[in-house]
Design a protein around this motif. Sequence first.
Motif, PDB file in Angstrom:
ATOM      1  N   LYS A 276      -1.948  -2.548  12.550  1.00 51.71           N
ATOM      2  CA  LYS A 276      -1.327  -1.654  13.533  1.00 51.71           C
ATOM      3  C   LYS A 276      -1.303  -0.207  13.034  1.00 51.71           C
ATOM      4  O   LYS A 276      -1.425   0.726  13.839  1.00 51.71           O
ATOM      5  N   LYS A 277      -1.179  -0.015  11.735  1.00 51.84           N
ATOM      6  CA  LYS A 277      -1.190   1.362  11.217  1.00 51.84           C
ATOM      7  C   LYS A 277      -2.580   1.972  11.320  1.00 51.84           C
ATOM      8  O   LYS A 277      -2.736   3.156  11.650  1.00 51.84           O
ATOM      9  N   ILE A 278      -3.601   1.176  11.020  1.00 52.15           N
ATOM     10  CA  ILE A 278      -4.974   1.645  11.182  1.00 52.15           C
ATOM     11  C   ILE A 278      -5.233   1.977  12.650  1.00 52.15           C
ATOM     12  O   ILE A 278      -5.796   3.030  12.982  1.00 52.15           O
ATOM     13  N   GLU A 279      -4.816   1.091  13.528  1.00 51.15           N
ATOM     14  CA  GLU A 279      -4.982   1.301  14.961  1.00 51.15           C
ATOM     15  C   GLU A 279      -4.325   2.599  15.411  1.00 51.15           C
ATOM     16  O   GLU A 279      -4.891   3.360  16.212  1.00 51.15           O
ATOM     17  N   GLN A 280      -3.136   2.897  14.886  1.00 48.11           N
ATOM     18  CA  GLN A 280      -2.411   4.094  15.299  1.00 48.11           C
ATOM     19  C   GLN A 280      -3.105   5.366  14.836  1.00 48.11           C
ATOM     20  O   GLN A 280      -3.154   6.358  15.570  1.00 48.11           O
ATOM     21  N   ILE A 281      -3.666   5.362  13.634  1.00 44.18           N
ATOM     22  CA  ILE A 281      -4.408   6.532  13.165  1.00 44.18           C
ATOM     23  C   ILE A 281      -5.628   6.767  14.052  1.00 44.18           C
ATOM     24  O   ILE A 281      -5.921   7.898  14.455  1.00 44.18           O
ATOM     25  N   VAL A 282      -6.332   5.686  14.369  1.00 37.25           N
ATOM     26  CA  VAL A 282      -7.487   5.791  15.267  1.00 37.25           C
ATOM     27  C   VAL A 282      -7.051   6.377  16.604  1.00 37.25           C
ATOM     28  O   VAL A 282      -7.681   7.290  17.150  1.00 37.25           O
TER      29      VAL A 282
ATOM     30  N   HIS B  33      -8.690  -1.121  -4.841  1.00 35.93           N
ATOM     31  CA  HIS B  33      -8.137  -2.320  -5.484  1.00 35.93           C
ATOM     32  C   HIS B  33      -8.378  -2.218  -6.988  1.00 35.93           C
ATOM     33  O   HIS B  33      -9.152  -1.388  -7.456  1.00 35.93           O
ATOM     34  N   ASP B  34      -7.686  -3.065  -7.733  1.00 32.83           N
ATOM     35  CA  ASP B  34      -7.941  -3.194  -9.163  1.00 32.83           C
ATOM     36  C   ASP B  34      -7.853  -4.673  -9.524  1.00 32.83           C
ATOM     37  O   ASP B  34      -7.811  -5.536  -8.642  1.00 32.83           O
ATOM     38  N   ASP B  35      -7.811  -4.963 -10.797  1.00 32.42           N
ATOM     39  CA  ASP B  35      -7.802  -6.367 -11.230  1.00 32.42           C
ATOM     40  C   ASP B  35      -6.542  -7.111 -10.812  1.00 32.42           C
ATOM     41  O   ASP B  35      -6.532  -8.348 -10.762  1.00 32.42           O
ATOM     42  N   ASP B  36      -5.461  -6.380 -10.517  1.00 33.76           N
ATOM     43  CA  ASP B  36      -4.192  -7.023 -10.181  1.00 33.76           C
ATOM     44  C   ASP B  36      -3.981  -7.221  -8.686  1.00 33.76           C
ATOM     45  O   ASP B  36      -3.089  -7.964  -8.285  1.00 33.76           O
ATOM     46  N   GLY B  37      -4.778  -6.514  -7.875  1.00 29.54           N
ATOM     47  CA  GLY B  37      -4.595  -6.670  -6.438  1.00 29.54           C
ATOM     48  C   GLY B  37      -4.992  -5.437  -5.656  1.00 29.54           C
ATOM     49  O   GLY B  37      -5.789  -4.614  -6.101  1.00 29.54           O
ATOM     50  N   ILE B  38      -4.412  -5.322  -4.476  1.00 30.23           N
ATOM     51  CA  ILE B  38      -4.696  -4.214  -3.563  1.00 30.23           C
ATOM     52  C   ILE B  38      -3.942  -2.968  -4.027  1.00 30.23           C
ATOM     53  O   ILE B  38      -2.873  -3.063  -4.634  1.00 30.23           O
ATOM     54  N   VAL B  39      -4.490  -1.795  -3.719  1.00 31.36           N
ATOM     55  CA  VAL B  39      -3.804  -0.520  -3.984  1.00 31.36           C
ATOM     56  C   VAL B  39      -3.875   0.281  -2.682  1.00 31.36           C
ATOM     57  O   VAL B  39      -4.801   1.051  -2.462  1.00 31.36           O
ATOM     58  N   TRP B  40      -2.884   0.103  -1.818  1.00 28.48           N
ATOM     59  CA  TRP B  40      -2.942   0.726  -0.496  1.00 28.48           C
ATOM     60  C   TRP B  40      -2.726   2.228  -0.537  1.00 28.48           C
ATOM     61  O   TRP B  40      -1.789   2.696  -1.192  1.00 28.48           O
ATOM     62  N   PRO B  41      -3.524   3.013   0.198  1.00 27.50           N
ATOM     63  CA  PRO B  41      -3.141   4.396   0.493  1.00 27.50           C
ATOM     64  C   PRO B  41      -1.856   4.368   1.321  1.00 27.50           C
ATOM     65  O   PRO B  41      -1.651   3.463   2.142  1.00 27.50           O
ATOM     66  N   ALA B  42      -0.990   5.331   1.108  1.00 30.45           N
ATOM     67  CA  ALA B  42       0.317   5.308   1.772  1.00 30.45           C
ATOM     68  C   ALA B  42       0.208   5.304   3.289  1.00 30.45           C
ATOM     69  O   ALA B  42       1.041   4.722   3.988  1.00 30.45           O
ATOM     70  N   SER B  43      -0.841   5.925   3.841  1.00 34.28           N
ATOM     71  CA  SER B  43      -0.960   6.057   5.290  1.00 34.28           C
ATOM     72  C   SER B  43      -1.129   4.720   6.004  1.00 34.28           C
ATOM     73  O   SER B  43      -0.807   4.599   7.193  1.00 34.28           O
ATOM     74  N   VAL B  44      -1.640   3.705   5.309  1.00 32.15           N
ATOM     75  CA  VAL B  44      -1.885   2.408   5.954  1.00 32.15           C
ATOM     76  C   VAL B  44      -1.152   1.263   5.271  1.00 32.15           C
ATOM     77  O   VAL B  44      -1.304   0.106   5.658  1.00 32.15           O
TER      78      VAL B  44
ATOM     79  N   TYR C  73     -18.777   5.207  21.431  1.00 34.18           N
ATOM     80  CA  TYR C  73     -18.272   5.525  20.099  1.00 34.18           C
ATOM     81  C   TYR C  73     -17.368   4.396  19.633  1.00 34.18           C
ATOM     82  O   TYR C  73     -16.279   4.191  20.170  1.00 34.18           O
ATOM     83  N   GLY C  74     -17.829   3.644  18.638  1.00 31.29           N
ATOM     84  CA  GLY C  74     -17.078   2.479  18.189  1.00 31.29           C
ATOM     85  C   GLY C  74     -16.495   2.653  16.797  1.00 31.29           C
ATOM     86  O   GLY C  74     -17.109   3.268  15.922  1.00 31.29           O
ATOM     87  N   VAL C  75     -15.306   2.109  16.598  1.00 32.05           N
ATOM     88  CA  VAL C  75     -14.681   2.009  15.277  1.00 32.05           C
ATOM     89  C   VAL C  75     -14.253   0.566  15.078  1.00 32.05           C
ATOM     90  O   VAL C  75     -13.562  -0.004  15.935  1.00 32.05           O
ATOM     91  N   GLY C  76     -14.649  -0.035  13.966  1.00 32.15           N
ATOM     92  CA  GLY C  76     -14.227  -1.390  13.650  1.00 32.15           C
ATOM     93  C   GLY C  76     -12.826  -1.383  13.058  1.00 32.15           C
ATOM     94  O   GLY C  76     -12.656  -1.254  11.852  1.00 32.15           O
ATOM     95  N   VAL C  77     -11.822  -1.485  13.915  1.00 32.17           N
ATOM     96  CA  VAL C  77     -10.427  -1.356  13.470  1.00 32.17           C
ATOM     97  C   VAL C  77     -10.080  -2.454  12.468  1.00 32.17           C
ATOM     98  O   VAL C  77      -9.548  -2.179  11.385  1.00 32.17           O
ATOM     99  N   SER C  78     -10.375  -3.706  12.799  1.00 33.85           N
ATOM    100  CA  SER C  78     -10.045  -4.784  11.872  1.00 33.85           C
ATOM    101  C   SER C  78     -10.939  -4.741  10.641  1.00 33.85           C
ATOM    102  O   SER C  78     -10.496  -5.032   9.524  1.00 33.85           O
ATOM    103  N   ARG C  79     -12.205  -4.374  10.801  1.00 39.81           N
ATOM    104  CA  ARG C  79     -13.112  -4.271   9.656  1.00 39.81           C
ATOM    105  C   ARG C  79     -12.635  -3.189   8.682  1.00 39.81           C
ATOM    106  O   ARG C  79     -12.822  -3.313   7.473  1.00 39.81           O
TER     107      ARG C  79
ATOM    108  N   TRP D 246      -3.762 -13.226  12.168  1.00 38.93           N
ATOM    109  CA  TRP D 246      -3.237 -12.103  11.390  1.00 38.93           C
ATOM    110  C   TRP D 246      -1.758 -12.349  11.120  1.00 38.93           C
ATOM    111  O   TRP D 246      -0.934 -12.356  12.039  1.00 38.93           O
ATOM    112  N   LEU D 247      -1.423 -12.575   9.857  1.00 36.25           N
ATOM    113  CA  LEU D 247      -0.050 -12.852   9.460  1.00 36.25           C
ATOM    114  C   LEU D 247       0.710 -11.527   9.315  1.00 36.25           C
ATOM    115  O   LEU D 247       0.109 -10.453   9.335  1.00 36.25           O
ATOM    116  N   PRO D 248       2.051 -11.579   9.207  1.00 37.58           N
ATOM    117  CA  PRO D 248       2.835 -10.341   9.301  1.00 37.58           C
ATOM    118  C   PRO D 248       2.377  -9.190   8.416  1.00 37.58           C
ATOM    119  O   PRO D 248       2.308  -8.043   8.881  1.00 37.58           O
ATOM    120  N   LEU D 249       2.055  -9.444   7.141  1.00 37.49           N
ATOM    121  CA  LEU D 249       1.672  -8.338   6.260  1.00 37.49           C
ATOM    122  C   LEU D 249       0.359  -7.704   6.719  1.00 37.49           C
ATOM    123  O   LEU D 249       0.240  -6.479   6.799  1.00 37.49           O
TER     124      LEU D 249
END
Length: 443
Positions: A51-57, A331-342, A315-321, A42-45
């Motif tokens: 880590k943000k997904i993990e924190q919400i969980v 996402h769209d044709d140009d790339g990812i479109v992140w929700p602000a929370s993650v 009770y399992g959550v696939g954090v990396s998945r 897992w590279l920096p980005l």
Amino acid sequence: MRLSRYFLPILKETPKEAEIVSHRLMLRAGMIRQEAAGIYAWLPLGFRVLKKIEQIVREEQNRAGAQELLMPTIQPSDLWIESGRYNAYGKEMLRITDRHDRALLFGPTNEEMITEIFRSAVRSYKDLPLNLYHIQWKFRDEVRPRFGIMRGREFLMKDAYSFDLDKDSARHAYNRMFVAYLRTFDRMGLKAIPMRADTGPIGGDMSHEFIILADTGESEVFCDEALMGLPIPGADTDFDADLSPVIEAWTTPYAATDEMHDAAAFADVPEARRMSARGIEVGHIFYFGTKYSEPMNARVAGPDGVEVPVHMGSYGVGVSRLLGAIIEAHHDDDGIVWPASVAPFHVGLINLKPGDAAADAACTDLETQLEAAGIEVLLDDVDTRAGAKFATMDLIGLPWQLVVGPRGLKEGVVELKNRASGERVTVSPQEAVNRLVDALTVR
């Protein structure tokens, strides 16, 4: 963070092995790198998003009353032999021995270990209910790992385990996690539909998978479209209250995975509301009663002093998945479109002419103001052409782009772009800050 100092190995071409959108975009955006089949660095980005997904969980588990601990990745085989699952689990389990020829395994799940921890410390019903969870790396030796992190061999998972005196109490624990999961996925910008599911090697007689509808999903699912409009429980949810009405609202409409699909029951759904689609599993909850507590002798003394095996759920959550699932949904044709929370950063601050005194000063000032407001900024201070800068920001998908150039500054303006809508506005630097603070800070 300055892009000139940030490790972001973007790829111009899509690697041939990437079959689905999330895998392609994660590789191109420099988020992950494959080190072996189904195993990724897992590279920096990518790590920032993880880590943000993990924190919400974590926040939603804590809100629901679960307590965090950390169990080891390597487990003694004796526990699995004691529960009866060691030989039943199959080749997905990585079995190993240490230098003393002791049989160990790389944990695919933790029911046995948590039961051993529980039975060593809890003796009375007065210590119940109890829910313990951890967020830990797991390994399952998939026969055919594919789709990047969506079906890898090593993955980050949240697994929680509840302990209760009887079935009614255990059902309430199940309901708490059911509601916590609805809230967790909603906070990530996902519509997860709980569906009746097969219990598989975990066991038990009650189970729901939380499914994100996506064309690239591996599972075929069937549901009533009415589920798409149900409200998500709010942040003020009382987890000690009777949650049955919420659960009933979500489980009465038809929703089932392929393994549990009942064609006759599905035919009773009005035709206009029948949905048949592909889905991505992002969470799975189970009630399995005394499946592990009986053979492993995890008992407590009840109010009458008689020892009884505890009732359990997992009770399992696939954090990396989840990271891949979010990209599949956003996402769209140009790339990812992140929700602000993650999102890895909230704002991509683009300096169109690094080295220009006015542009450099304006970018530094904007970066300082935004970060003081708790907004995370990635400043593109690299001396490249404007088109390349815009393409990079679109690819990595930060929610907002703030564009600063000498020409605009002479007129006292900068450009602000919303990545999701594509809307662009030309405003003063201070107005841009005000708009971003209003859009991105929690009030």
